[in-house]
Design an enzyme around this catalytic site. Structure first.
Site, PDB file in Angstrom:
ATOM      1  N   THR A  69      17.734  -0.429   1.501  1.00 51.76           N
ATOM      2  CA  THR A  69      18.541   0.700   1.013  1.00 51.76           C
ATOM      3  C   THR A  69      18.178   1.952   1.818  1.00 51.76           C
ATOM      4  O   THR A  69      17.080   2.062   2.364  1.00 51.76           O
ATOM      5  CB  THR A  69      18.316   0.964  -0.493  1.00 51.76           C
ATOM      6  OG1 THR A  69      16.972   1.429  -0.702  1.00 51.76           O
ATOM      7  CG2 THR A  69      18.565  -0.282  -1.326  1.00 51.76           C
ATOM      8  N   GLY A  70      19.129   2.880   1.894  1.00 50.57           N
ATOM      9  CA  GLY A  70      18.877   4.100   2.671  1.00 50.57           C
ATOM     10  C   GLY A  70      18.709   3.786   4.141  1.00 50.57           C
ATOM     11  O   GLY A  70      17.822   4.323   4.811  1.00 50.57           O
ATOM     12  N   ALA A  71      19.594   2.923   4.659  1.00 49.27           N
ATOM     13  CA  ALA A  71      19.439   2.439   6.036  1.00 49.27           C
ATOM     14  C   ALA A  71      20.234   3.260   7.045  1.00 49.27           C
ATOM     15  O   ALA A  71      20.283   2.902   8.219  1.00 49.27           O
ATOM     16  CB  ALA A  71      19.858   0.970   6.101  1.00 49.27           C
ATOM     17  N   GLY A  77      16.652   8.165   8.874  1.00 44.61           N
ATOM     18  CA  GLY A  77      15.214   8.243   8.668  1.00 44.61           C
ATOM     19  C   GLY A  77      14.464   6.917   8.722  1.00 44.61           C
ATOM     20  O   GLY A  77      14.708   6.070   9.600  1.00 44.61           O
ATOM     21  N   TYR A 128      10.420  15.220  -7.954  1.00 41.79           N
ATOM     22  CA  TYR A 128      10.330  14.258  -6.842  1.00 41.79           C
ATOM     23  C   TYR A 128       8.984  13.516  -6.909  1.00 41.79           C
ATOM     24  O   TYR A 128       8.940  12.285  -6.803  1.00 41.79           O
ATOM     25  CB  TYR A 128      10.475  14.989  -5.499  1.00 41.79           C
ATOM     26  CG  TYR A 128      10.202  14.077  -4.324  1.00 41.79           C
ATOM     27  CD1 TYR A 128      11.142  13.126  -3.914  1.00 41.79           C
ATOM     28  CD2 TYR A 128       8.976  14.118  -3.642  1.00 41.79           C
ATOM     29  CE1 TYR A 128      10.881  12.256  -2.862  1.00 41.79           C
ATOM     30  CE2 TYR A 128       8.716  13.255  -2.595  1.00 41.79           C
ATOM     31  CZ  TYR A 128       9.669  12.322  -2.206  1.00 41.79           C
ATOM     32  OH  TYR A 128       9.398  11.448  -1.175  1.00 41.79           O
TER      33      TYR A 128
HETATM   34  N1  LIG Z   1      10.034  11.838   5.102  1.00 39.03           N
HETATM   35  C1  LIG Z   1       8.870  11.876   4.488  1.00 39.03           C
HETATM   36  O1  LIG Z   1       7.975  12.664   4.849  1.00 39.03           O
HETATM   37  C2  LIG Z   1       8.580  10.968   3.335  1.00 39.03           C
HETATM   38  C3  LIG Z   1       7.271  10.979   2.815  1.00 39.03           C
HETATM   39  C4  LIG Z   1       6.977  10.128   1.756  1.00 39.03           C
HETATM   40  C5  LIG Z   1       7.962   9.295   1.237  1.00 39.03           C
HETATM   41  N2  LIG Z   1       9.217   9.321   1.745  1.00 39.03           N
HETATM   42  C6  LIG Z   1      10.213   8.419   1.165  1.00 39.03           C
HETATM   43  O2  LIG Z   1      10.818   7.670   2.186  1.00 39.03           O
HETATM   44  C7  LIG Z   1      12.113   7.247   1.776  1.00 39.03           C
HETATM   45  C8  LIG Z   1      13.112   7.499   2.898  1.00 39.03           C
HETATM   46  O3  LIG Z   1      13.155   8.892   3.135  1.00 39.03           O
HETATM   47  P1  LIG Z   1      13.463   9.505   4.580  1.00 39.03           P
HETATM   48  O4  LIG Z   1      12.360  10.439   4.882  1.00 39.03           O
HETATM   49  O5  LIG Z   1      13.813   8.459   5.536  1.00 39.03           O
HETATM   50  O6  LIG Z   1      14.744  10.401   4.197  1.00 39.03           O
HETATM   51  P2  LIG Z   1      16.189  10.553   4.903  1.00 39.03           P
HETATM   52  O7  LIG Z   1      16.066  10.662   6.375  1.00 39.03           O
HETATM   53  O8  LIG Z   1      16.828  11.667   4.145  1.00 39.03           O
HETATM   54  O9  LIG Z   1      16.904   9.157   4.549  1.00 39.03           O
HETATM   55  C9  LIG Z   1      17.198   8.845   3.214  1.00 39.03           C
HETATM   56  C10 LIG Z   1      18.153   7.679   3.154  1.00 39.03           C
HETATM   57  O10 LIG Z   1      18.483   7.463   1.758  1.00 39.03           O
HETATM   58  C11 LIG Z   1      19.916   7.552   1.626  1.00 39.03           C
HETATM   59  N3  LIG Z   1      20.322   8.129   0.338  1.00 39.03           N
HETATM   60  C12 LIG Z   1      20.043   9.355  -0.147  1.00 39.03           C
HETATM   61  N4  LIG Z   1      20.659   9.539  -1.325  1.00 39.03           N
HETATM   62  C13 LIG Z   1      21.372   8.406  -1.583  1.00 39.03           C
HETATM   63  C14 LIG Z   1      22.227   7.992  -2.616  1.00 39.03           C
HETATM   64  N5  LIG Z   1      22.531   8.784  -3.652  1.00 39.03           N
HETATM   65  N6  LIG Z   1      22.751   6.750  -2.564  1.00 39.03           N
HETATM   66  C15 LIG Z   1      22.494   5.930  -1.515  1.00 39.03           C
HETATM   67  N7  LIG Z   1      21.698   6.276  -0.491  1.00 39.03           N
HETATM   68  C16 LIG Z   1      21.144   7.494  -0.527  1.00 39.03           C
HETATM   69  C17 LIG Z   1      20.360   8.456   2.769  1.00 39.03           C
HETATM   70  O11 LIG Z   1      21.742   8.290   2.996  1.00 39.03           O
HETATM   71  P3  LIG Z   1      22.544   9.335   3.944  1.00 39.03           P
HETATM   72  O12 LIG Z   1      22.253   8.857   5.358  1.00 39.03           O
HETATM   73  O13 LIG Z   1      23.960   9.143   3.534  1.00 39.03           O
HETATM   74  O14 LIG Z   1      22.004  10.694   3.679  1.00 39.03           O
HETATM   75  C18 LIG Z   1      19.464   7.952   3.888  1.00 39.03           C
HETATM   76  O15 LIG Z   1      19.974   6.748   4.423  1.00 39.03           O
HETATM   77  C19 LIG Z   1      12.414   7.991   0.482  1.00 39.03           C
HETATM   78  O16 LIG Z   1      12.212   7.137  -0.611  1.00 39.03           O
HETATM   79  C20 LIG Z   1      11.365   9.101   0.466  1.00 39.03           C
HETATM   80  O17 LIG Z   1      11.022   9.476  -0.859  1.00 39.03           O
HETATM   81  C21 LIG Z   1       9.555  10.138   2.797  1.00 39.03           C
END
Ligand SMILES: NC(=O)c1ccc[n+]([C@@H]2O[C@H](COP(=O)([O-])OP(=O)(O)OC[C@H]3O[C@@H](n4cnc5c(N)ncnc54)[C@H](OP(=O)(O)O)[C@@H]3O)[C@@H](O)[C@H]2O)c1
Length: 282
Positions: free
Chosen positions: A13-15, A18, A168
């Protein structure tokens, strides 16, 4: 392509951005058949083309769903199950930091719905298929941000006061507590459940918020975030490495098990969160 993963099915999911997109790219290169989940049609098309062009892997199906809506999670699970008759890996990764309080049309607070309930419900709906697939894995992307908070069961969804960052952090604590309880329930089967902290990663994380917050996050990322290749490593490791075959119910960072916060380890609270989540979704 690495032949050991040929024919294995991995749902992410979220592919479309990021960490999830980077993991999808890497796992496609390893030969996995991918079921990817995105919410935005244009990003789905461009991500699919990008991964296929870069890896030559044509075994990729994209599903569209807004995972903050449980009716969409239910439809998604049906679509996944009518496409695949086994699931080797489920990587629950989609998540967001939502600064301002929002209630979904289904009456849930949106951070809790997207970051916790969607992991819980999608896993539950796919669990029979996952459990009948040998050596299958469930991987939940959590965060070290969980250490900054505790769950208050009387205000789980922030209805009696919402602050975006604490909400969060609580949702990421939920990811860990859910994983531990799930891991216990899976004992004796050959399915495992683990969760992880990816590091502070330079992704689009937080960009859905107003300008001031985006600016602050962009500055913080420029100073101290790791790049997305590094940030996806632990997700890829837990999804694919033979080193973690049979390892269950653990929290990982930098591809190594790590202790999580005191409350995350309270079994009574893990069970309570499970029961409440089940009731909310019934
Ligand atoms: N970045 C960090 O520093 C960090 C640190 C710790 C944990 N995390 C965790 O890592 C995971 C991925 O985060 P990321 O940093 O890769 O963030 P990101 O770049 O914002 O990517 C998030 C992904 O989730 C999708 N998404 C968001 N809301 C959604 C919804 N309502 N329905 C379906 N898909 C949805 C986004 O879709 P769109 O492409 O359409 O926006 C995107 O594909 C998250 O669970 C986050 O909590 C991140």
């Amino acid at each position: 392509m690495t032949s050991t993963h040929q024919g294995k099915i991995c749902i992410i999911t979220g592919a479309t951005d990021g960490i999830g997109k980077e993991a999808a790219m890497h796992l496609a290169g390893m030969g996995f058949t991918l079921g990817l989940v995105g919410r935005n049609r244009d990003k789905i098309s461009s991500t699919l083309a990008e991964i296929q062009n870069a890896t030559g892997n044509k075994h990729i199906t994209f599903f569209q769903a807004d995972l903050s809506l449980m009716k969409e999670v239910r439809r998604l699970a049906e679509e996944i199950q009518s496409t695949f008759d086994k699931i080797n890996v489920l990587l629950n990764n989609a998540g967001a930091y939502i600064a301002d309080f929002e209630k979904t049309g289904e009456g849930f607070e949106r951070t809790f719905a997207l970051n916790h309930l969607s992991y819980f419900l999608l896993t539950d709906l796919l669990l029979d298929t996952i459990k009948t697939t040998p050596n299958s894995r469930i991987v939940n992307v959590a965060s070290d941000a969980h250490r900054k908070t505790n769950l208050n069961f009387d205000n789980l969804q922030g209805f009696n006061g919402y602050k975006g960052w604490p909400a969060y952090c609580k949702s990421k604590l939920c990811n860990i507590m859910f994983t531990y309880e799930l891991g216990r329930r899976l004992e004796g089967s050959d399915t495992t459940a683990n969760c992880l902290h990816p590091g502070f990663v330079n992704t689009s994380f937080g960009n859905n918020n107003r300008a001031g917050i985006r600016l602050g996050l962009t500055a913080a990322k420029a100073v101290s975030a790791i790049n997305v290749k590094k940030g996806a490593k632990t997700s890829i490791y837990l999804a694919s490495s033979s080193e973690v075959e049979g390892v269950n119910g653990k929290y990982f960072a930098k591809c190594k098990p790590k202790n999580s916060s005191p409350q995350s380890n309270v079994i009574e609270d893990q069970k309570r969160l499970w029961d409440i989540s089940e009731q909310l979704l019934s």
